[in-house]
Design a protein around this motif. Structure first.
Motif, PDB file in Angstrom:
ATOM      1  N   GLU A  14      37.276 -62.279 -64.226  1.00 15.90           N
ATOM      2  CA  GLU A  14      36.078 -63.023 -63.781  1.00 15.90           C
ATOM      3  C   GLU A  14      35.274 -62.209 -62.762  1.00 15.90           C
ATOM      4  N   LYS A  15      35.958 -61.561 -61.800  1.00 16.03           N
ATOM      5  CA  LYS A  15      35.267 -60.757 -60.790  1.00 16.03           C
ATOM      6  C   LYS A  15      34.541 -59.580 -61.424  1.00 16.03           C
ATOM      7  N   HIS A  16      35.186 -58.941 -62.386  1.00 14.10           N
ATOM      8  CA  HIS A  16      34.584 -57.792 -63.061  1.00 14.10           C
ATOM      9  C   HIS A  16      33.308 -58.206 -63.811  1.00 14.10           C
ATOM     10  N   ILE A  17      33.363 -59.344 -64.506  1.00 12.92           N
ATOM     11  CA  ILE A  17      32.179 -59.820 -65.238  1.00 12.92           C
ATOM     12  C   ILE A  17      31.079 -60.220 -64.261  1.00 12.92           C
ATOM     13  N   ARG A  18      31.451 -60.839 -63.133  1.00  8.63           N
ATOM     14  CA  ARG A  18      30.463 -61.196 -62.117  1.00  8.63           C
ATOM     15  C   ARG A  18      29.710 -59.964 -61.622  1.00  8.63           C
ATOM     16  N   ASN A  19      30.458 -58.886 -61.360  1.00  3.81           N
ATOM     17  CA  ASN A  19      29.832 -57.654 -60.884  1.00  3.81           C
ATOM     18  C   ASN A  19      28.855 -57.100 -61.912  1.00  3.81           C
ATOM     19  N   LEU A  20      29.235 -57.167 -63.192  1.00  2.21           N
ATOM     20  CA  LEU A  20      28.356 -56.676 -64.251  1.00  2.21           C
ATOM     21  C   LEU A  20      27.077 -57.509 -64.340  1.00  2.21           C
ATOM     22  N   ILE A  21      27.205 -58.825 -64.121  1.00  7.17           N
ATOM     23  CA  ILE A  21      26.026 -59.696 -64.140  1.00  7.17           C
ATOM     24  C   ILE A  21      25.132 -59.410 -62.936  1.00  7.17           C
TER      25      ILE A  21
END
Length: 463
Positions: A14-21
């Motif tokens: 979830e954190k990794h996807i948040r950073n990408l967004i």
């Protein structure tokens, strides 16, 4: 992607996807991989991805659409500045607004309101109706006012029983959204658009699509492309002197959008904003509602913007399909709007005072409009671009691309010099798209201060 050890895997995903967004490497509205695809790619079980996606949704970084999948959602990074801007204005307005040149006003000044006439009307209502004017409440609004609106503003083309009295446009948008929008329903708005409408749709957790507004309204081709790919519930529009762009729709574009509403089964929420103040003879008044042949328009009109703001009265005309739901939504919100003020406004309209007042405002504000335009052209030449609105109470300016200053910096520096403006970042889902724009209004400023304020802005906007 390194899932590491000793940490819950779904939180790392979830954190990794948040950073990408946040970095826009995953775009706002972009569809995320299916649960199975991402689980196979990362070599984890499906439950881990389900939990990661749920966490993203809870933190506002994703939205799930039934039968379609999960989509990225850019967080509203505008909130911090919105709060800062709101706090700054509240502090100024509560203490020393007289020390500022206020270009932020969005409604007619009380200076031009003939208070003695309205006082006579209030006394006449109290003499005529007695305590009933203060006590008796009609949930849908005072019948006399609804009849006046039907007879005088709509020439009988709208039935009085189809009119709902509300406490201004903001309440109207809120009432409608509660009545017809479910969580995660898709809505289309103009880009830029009224920040109050954005707030309402965000509170309903709507999936918001923005369409750029052009010379005569939104880009219809781009609107249709969105309609072809998404199940849109409604389109929110300000048909005249749009806030903030100042753009008005021509009849051809209105008719095109009404045709699309019938083809793609969506409804138009028309916020009829300041259409009384038309200074350009080439602009003709025809609301979406007046052109609507298929009952697709939810019409909202506020008297507060042009009349006394403290009265807080407007009205709403819903399609028959949603009439009961919208009426119930209004009743559940606040039961009734001030009976005395409704009766007074009804009599004020019936006596012809409303028309006289609007005619007077057009004379006063046309002069202010032309003077502000003259000052913009003279003092901000080569520094800003703008489209002449032809009416309303404000101008929307864009700082030229070759100038490094943005509107938030301009707001802060202008405030220190005693001038208040409204930064364009408040009117976009992504505040960065409004960083070069700002709005200046003339309804609460005298000619001398219009000139002085624009000269100060010119000093601050350096090439």
């Amino acid at each position: 992607m390194d899932l590491g050890r000793g940490k819950v895997k779904y939180l790392l995903i979830e954190k990794h996807i948040r950073n990408l967004i946040d970095k826009s490497e995953i775009r706002d509205g972009e569809k995320l991989p299916t649960i199975r695809q991402l689980a196979q790619l990362l070599k984890v079980n499906n439950v881990t991805i389900v939990n990661a996606y749920k966490s993203l949704q809870n933190k506002g970084y994703a939205v799930s659409k039934m039968g379609s999948g999960t989509y990225a959602k850019k967080r509203d990074t505008n909130k911090n500045f919105n709060r800062e801007y709101s706090r700054a204005l509240k502090k100024i307005f509560s203490n020393k607004i007289g020390n500022y040149i206020d270009f932020t006003g969005e409604m007619a000044s009380g200076e031009f309101f003939q208070i003695n006439f309205f006082k006579d009307v209030l006394n006449e209502v109290l003499d005529r109706d007695g305590s009933e004017a203060l006590i008796y409440q009609e949930p849908l609004g005072y019948e006399g006012l609804r009849r006046s609106i039907s007879d005088i503003f709509w020439k009988g083309s709208v039935n009085a029983e189809d009119i709902l009295i509300i406490s201004g446009a903001q309440q109207g948008i809120d009432v409608v959204s509660k009545a017809i929008l479910n969580t995660y329903d898709s809505v289309v708005v103009e880009k830029p658009t009224y920040s109050g409408a954005l707030s309402v749709f965000k509170s309903r957790r709507s999936d918001i699509f923005e369409i750029p507004i052009e010379k005569n309204g939104v880009n219809v081709d781009k609107l249709e492309k969105i309609l072809q790919k998404n199940n849109i519930k409604c389109f929110y529009t300000m048909s005249y002197f749009q806030n903030p762009s100042g753009i008005s729709y021509n009849d051809e574009k209105k008719k095109q959008i009404l045709r699309l509403a019938e083809i793609y089964n969506f409804y138009i929420i028309e916020d009829d904003y300041l259409s009384e103040l038309i200074y350009d003879s080439d602009i003709k008044y025809n609301s979406f509602k007046s052109l609507d042949q298929n009952d697709r328009v939810i019409y909202i009109k506020s008297f507060s913007k042009i009349f006394l703001p403290g009265i807080r009265i407007g009205y709403l005309i819903p399609p028959r399909k949603f009439r009961e739901n919208i009426q119930n939504s209004k009743i559940n919100t606040d039961i009734a709007t001030s009976s005395l003020m409704q009766r007074a406004l009804d009599l004020y309209i019936r006596k012809g005072m409303w028309k006289d007042y609007i005619d007077m405002l057009n004379i006063k504000y046309r002069d202010m409009y032309m003077y502000m335009e003259k000052c913009i052209v003279k003092y901000l030449k080569g520094k800003v671009d703008f489209i002449k609105p032809g009416g309303g109470l404000h101008f929307y300016l864009k700082i030229k691309d070759n100038i490094k200053m943005d509107s938030i910096t301009l707001f802060k520096e202008a405030r220190h010099r005693g001038v208040l403006i409204t930064p364009g970042s408040l009117y976009y889902k992504n505040p960065l798209e409004g960083k070069k724009y700002f709005k200046i209004a003339f309804s609460h400023v005298c000619r001398e201060n219009i000139k002085k304020g624009i000269q100060i802005l010119s000093d601050l906007i350096t090439v």
